[in-house]
Design a protein around this motif. Structure first.
Motif, PDB file in Angstrom:
ATOM      1  N   ALA A  21      38.010  23.922  32.237  1.00 35.87           N
ATOM      2  CA  ALA A  21      36.835  24.960  32.116  1.00 35.87           C
ATOM      3  C   ALA A  21      36.915  25.733  33.282  1.00 35.87           C
ATOM      4  O   ALA A  21      36.791  26.979  33.429  1.00 35.87           O
ATOM      5  CB  ALA A  21      35.741  24.248  31.646  1.00 35.87           C
ATOM      6  N   LEU A  22      36.547  24.991  34.320  1.00 35.24           N
ATOM      7  CA  LEU A  22      36.512  25.463  36.024  1.00 35.24           C
ATOM      8  C   LEU A  22      37.954  26.437  36.220  1.00 35.24           C
ATOM      9  O   LEU A  22      37.765  27.582  36.537  1.00 35.24           O
ATOM     10  CB  LEU A  22      36.539  24.430  36.757  1.00 35.24           C
ATOM     11  CG  LEU A  22      36.508  24.853  38.334  1.00 35.24           C
ATOM     12  CD1 LEU A  22      35.018  25.751  38.586  1.00 35.24           C
ATOM     13  CD2 LEU A  22      36.428  23.581  39.324  1.00 35.24           C
ATOM     14  N   CYS A  23      38.858  25.798  35.982  1.00 42.77           N
ATOM     15  CA  CYS A  23      40.125  26.683  36.314  1.00 42.77           C
ATOM     16  C   CYS A  23      40.499  27.632  35.290  1.00 42.77           C
ATOM     17  O   CYS A  23      40.835  28.703  35.830  1.00 42.77           O
ATOM     18  CB  CYS A  23      41.296  25.519  36.159  1.00 42.77           C
ATOM     19  SG  CYS A  23      41.140  24.238  37.541  1.00 42.77           S
ATOM     20  N   ALA A  24      40.266  27.710  34.122  1.00 45.31           N
ATOM     21  CA  ALA A  24      40.412  28.711  33.230  1.00 45.31           C
ATOM     22  C   ALA A  24      39.382  29.804  33.681  1.00 45.31           C
ATOM     23  O   ALA A  24      39.642  31.039  33.525  1.00 45.31           O
ATOM     24  CB  ALA A  24      40.198  28.560  31.650  1.00 45.31           C
ATOM     25  N   ALA A  25      38.148  29.404  33.784  1.00 43.38           N
ATOM     26  CA  ALA A  25      37.026  30.613  34.211  1.00 43.38           C
ATOM     27  C   ALA A  25      37.473  31.352  35.627  1.00 43.38           C
ATOM     28  O   ALA A  25      37.262  32.073  35.691  1.00 43.38           O
ATOM     29  CB  ALA A  25      35.692  30.084  34.267  1.00 43.38           C
ATOM     30  N   THR A  26      38.085  30.421  36.462  1.00 45.48           N
ATOM     31  CA  THR A  26      38.524  31.118  37.657  1.00 45.48           C
ATOM     32  C   THR A  26      39.754  32.071  37.426  1.00 45.48           C
ATOM     33  O   THR A  26      39.882  33.095  37.965  1.00 45.48           O
ATOM     34  CB  THR A  26      38.861  29.902  38.763  1.00 45.48           C
ATOM     35  OG1 THR A  26      37.620  29.239  38.825  1.00 45.48           O
ATOM     36  CG2 THR A  26      39.391  30.358  40.090  1.00 45.48           C
ATOM     37  N   GLY A  27      40.719  31.447  36.549  1.00 50.61           N
ATOM     38  CA  GLY A  27      41.775  32.438  36.230  1.00 50.61           C
ATOM     39  C   GLY A  27      41.392  33.662  35.733  1.00 50.61           C
ATOM     40  O   GLY A  27      41.905  34.770  36.029  1.00 50.61           O
ATOM     41  N   ALA A  28      40.273  33.835  34.940  1.00 46.30           N
ATOM     42  CA  ALA A  28      39.831  34.709  34.070  1.00 46.30           C
ATOM     43  C   ALA A  28      39.071  35.815  35.093  1.00 46.30           C
ATOM     44  O   ALA A  28      39.483  36.727  34.989  1.00 46.30           O
ATOM     45  CB  ALA A  28      38.861  34.437  33.062  1.00 46.30           C
ATOM     46  N   TYR A  29      38.402  35.169  36.099  1.00 47.64           N
ATOM     47  CA  TYR A  29      37.734  35.968  37.014  1.00 47.64           C
ATOM     48  C   TYR A  29      38.929  36.724  37.853  1.00 47.64           C
ATOM     49  O   TYR A  29      38.830  37.896  38.087  1.00 47.64           O
ATOM     50  CB  TYR A  29      36.659  35.120  37.667  1.00 47.64           C
ATOM     51  CG  TYR A  29      36.208  36.018  38.806  1.00 47.64           C
ATOM     52  CD1 TYR A  29      35.401  37.209  38.702  1.00 47.64           C
ATOM     53  CD2 TYR A  29      36.603  35.788  40.305  1.00 47.64           C
ATOM     54  CE1 TYR A  29      35.078  38.126  39.695  1.00 47.64           C
ATOM     55  CE2 TYR A  29      36.088  36.754  41.380  1.00 47.64           C
ATOM     56  CZ  TYR A  29      35.471  37.580  41.040  1.00 47.64           C
ATOM     57  OH  TYR A  29      34.997  38.690  42.142  1.00 47.64           O
ATOM     58  N   CYS A  30      39.875  35.937  38.203  1.00 54.75           N
ATOM     59  CA  CYS A  30      41.021  36.462  38.979  1.00 54.75           C
ATOM     60  C   CYS A  30      41.546  37.531  38.194  1.00 54.75           C
ATOM     61  O   CYS A  30      42.078  38.668  38.937  1.00 54.75           O
ATOM     62  CB  CYS A  30      41.905  35.273  39.359  1.00 54.75           C
ATOM     63  SG  CYS A  30      41.232  34.462  40.615  1.00 54.75           S
ATOM     64  N   LEU A  31      41.670  37.518  37.156  1.00 57.00           N
ATOM     65  CA  LEU A  31      42.227  38.657  36.233  1.00 57.00           C
ATOM     66  C   LEU A  31      41.432  39.770  36.456  1.00 57.00           C
ATOM     67  O   LEU A  31      41.843  40.977  36.641  1.00 57.00           O
ATOM     68  CB  LEU A  31      42.293  38.428  34.688  1.00 57.00           C
ATOM     69  CG  LEU A  31      43.564  37.458  34.303  1.00 57.00           C
ATOM     70  CD1 LEU A  31      43.641  36.971  33.125  1.00 57.00           C
ATOM     71  CD2 LEU A  31      44.899  38.029  34.852  1.00 57.00           C
ATOM     72  N   LEU A  32      39.991  39.786  36.370  1.00 62.59           N
ATOM     73  CA  LEU A  32      39.107  40.672  36.550  1.00 62.59           C
ATOM     74  C   LEU A  32      39.400  41.384  37.939  1.00 62.59           C
ATOM     75  O   LEU A  32      39.271  42.712  38.138  1.00 62.59           O
ATOM     76  CB  LEU A  32      37.581  40.436  36.366  1.00 62.59           C
ATOM     77  CG  LEU A  32      37.153  40.115  34.969  1.00 62.59           C
ATOM     78  CD1 LEU A  32      35.678  39.527  35.072  1.00 62.59           C
ATOM     79  CD2 LEU A  32      37.184  41.469  34.078  1.00 62.59           C
ATOM     80  N   ARG A  33      39.615  40.449  39.110  1.00 60.36           N
ATOM     81  CA  ARG A  33      39.682  41.075  40.413  1.00 60.36           C
ATOM     82  C   ARG A  33      40.894  41.878  40.520  1.00 60.36           C
ATOM     83  O   ARG A  33      41.058  42.536  41.324  1.00 60.36           O
ATOM     84  CB  ARG A  33      39.804  39.724  41.380  1.00 60.36           C
ATOM     85  CG  ARG A  33      38.363  39.146  41.523  1.00 60.36           C
ATOM     86  CD  ARG A  33      38.490  38.079  42.639  1.00 60.36           C
ATOM     87  NE  ARG A  33      39.374  38.296  43.728  1.00 60.36           N
ATOM     88  CZ  ARG A  33      40.380  37.308  44.019  1.00 60.36           C
ATOM     89  NH1 ARG A  33      40.569  36.256  43.613  1.00 60.36           N
ATOM     90  NH2 ARG A  33      40.984  37.671  45.015  1.00 60.36           N
ATOM     91  N   MET A  34      41.969  41.907  39.661  1.00 57.72           N
ATOM     92  CA  MET A  34      43.115  42.621  39.641  1.00 57.72           C
ATOM     93  C   MET A  34      42.971  44.064  39.238  1.00 57.72           C
ATOM     94  O   MET A  34      43.669  44.789  39.617  1.00 57.72           O
ATOM     95  CB  MET A  34      44.175  41.852  38.659  1.00 57.72           C
ATOM     96  CG  MET A  34      44.759  40.506  39.199  1.00 57.72           C
ATOM     97  SD  MET A  34      46.081  39.781  37.876  1.00 57.72           S
ATOM     98  CE  MET A  34      47.373  41.089  38.104  1.00 57.72           C
ATOM     99  N   ARG A  35      41.663  44.452  38.750  1.00 59.09           N
ATOM    100  CA  ARG A  35      41.218  45.874  38.410  1.00 59.09           C
ATOM    101  C   ARG A  35      40.868  46.232  39.957  1.00 59.09           C
ATOM    102  O   ARG A  35      40.327  47.532  39.999  1.00 59.09           O
ATOM    103  CB  ARG A  35      40.116  45.788  37.532  1.00 59.09           C
ATOM    104  CG  ARG A  35      40.732  45.416  36.427  1.00 59.09           C
ATOM    105  CD  ARG A  35      39.830  45.198  35.315  1.00 59.09           C
ATOM    106  NE  ARG A  35      39.162  46.736  34.796  1.00 59.09           N
ATOM    107  CZ  ARG A  35      38.183  46.876  34.259  1.00 59.09           C
ATOM    108  NH1 ARG A  35      37.290  46.156  33.838  1.00 59.09           N
ATOM    109  NH2 ARG A  35      37.941  48.141  34.268  1.00 59.09           N
ATOM    110  N   SER A  36      40.757  45.641  41.072  1.00 64.13           N
ATOM    111  CA  SER A  36      40.236  46.172  42.251  1.00 64.13           C
ATOM    112  C   SER A  36      41.050  47.668  42.788  1.00 64.13           C
ATOM    113  O   SER A  36      42.428  47.686  42.458  1.00 64.13           O
ATOM    114  CB  SER A  36      40.413  45.105  43.253  1.00 64.13           C
ATOM    115  OG  SER A  36      40.338  45.693  44.779  1.00 64.13           O
TER     116      SER A  36
END
Length: 182
Positions: free
Chosen positions: A13-28
Motif C-alpha cells: 500500500a505504501l509503495c503503490a501510493a508513493t508510485g501513484a503520487y510520483c505519477l502526479l508529480r510527472m505533471r510538474s
C-alpha cells in the motif's frame, strides 16, 4: 517478500501510493522534477509488486529475471543522468538494491530467506547502512520544508517540495523494510 503478510500488505500500500503520487508529480512544469518523478514512480510500483507477500502470490521464476532487467536498465539510465544531477546517484543505488533483491529472491527457496549462511551478507548490510543514512538525512531535510509550507497556495501537486521529500522518505523506509526481510 518474506515475513508476516500484514507487513507485506502495508508495504504494498505504501509503495503503490508513493508510485501513484510520483505519477502526479510527472505533471510538474519543471522538466527535471518530471524526470525524477518518473524514476521514482517506477521504483514505487516495482517495490509494491516485489512486496506482495509470498504466502499470497509467488511470482513465476522468470519474474525475478524481469525485475533484474528492468531495474538494471533503470540503473544505467540513472548512471547516465548522474552526469548532470548527483541526485540520480541515489536512484542508481536504489535500482542496484532492487536488482540485488531480485537476484536473491530468484535463488531463494519458497520458504527460505535467500542466504544460506548465518548473519547478514556484506552487500545487504551495506545497503541497510546506506538507506538508514538516507532516511535519517531525508527526514531531517523534511522538517524545515514542512515549516515553511513549500510551494504556497498556488502550487500544484507536482510542485510541492515537501511532498516530494516525504515520498522519497517513505520509499527509503520501505526499502529498509524490504532489505530487513531478506
Amino acid at each position: 517478500m518474506h515475513g508476516p503478510a500484514s507487513y507485506g500488505w502495508l508495504l504494498v500500500a505504501l509503495c503503490a501510493a508513493t508510485g501513484a503520487y510520483c505519477l502526479l508529480r510527472m505533471r510538474s512544469s519543471v522538466e527535471e522534477q518530471r524526470r525524477a518523478a518518473g524514476g521514482e514512480a517506477l521504483m514505487g510500483f516495482g517495490m509494491a509488486a516485489m512486496a506482495v507477500p509470498a504466502a499470497v502470490f509467488s511470482p513465476p521464476s522468470w519474474a525475478w529475471t524481469a525485475y533484474a532487467l528492468v531495474f538494471g536498465a533503470a540503473g544505467l539510465r540513472s548512471l547516465w543522468a548522474a552526469r548532470a544531477d548527483r541526485h540520480h546517484l541515489h536512484h542508481l543505488v536504489g535500482a542496484a538494491a532492487m536488482v540485488y533483491m531480485a537476484a536473491v529472491m530468484a535463488g531463494a527457496p519458497a520458504h527460505g530467506h535467500g542466504h544460506g549462511g548465518s548473519g547478514v551478507p556484506l552487500l545487504t548490510g551495506t545497503l541497510l547502512l546506506y538507506f538508514t543514512a538516507y532516511v535519517l538525512l531525508t527526514g531531517i531535510r523534511l522538517v524545515p520544508v514542512a515549516a515553511v509550507a513549500g510551494g504556497g497556495p498556488g502550487a500544484g501537486w507536482g510542485d510541492r517540495p515537501e511532498l516530494a521529500r516525504a515520498c522519497r522518505l517513505s520509499m527509503g523506509i520501505a526499502m529498509l523494510a524490504m532489505l530487513l526481510t531478506m
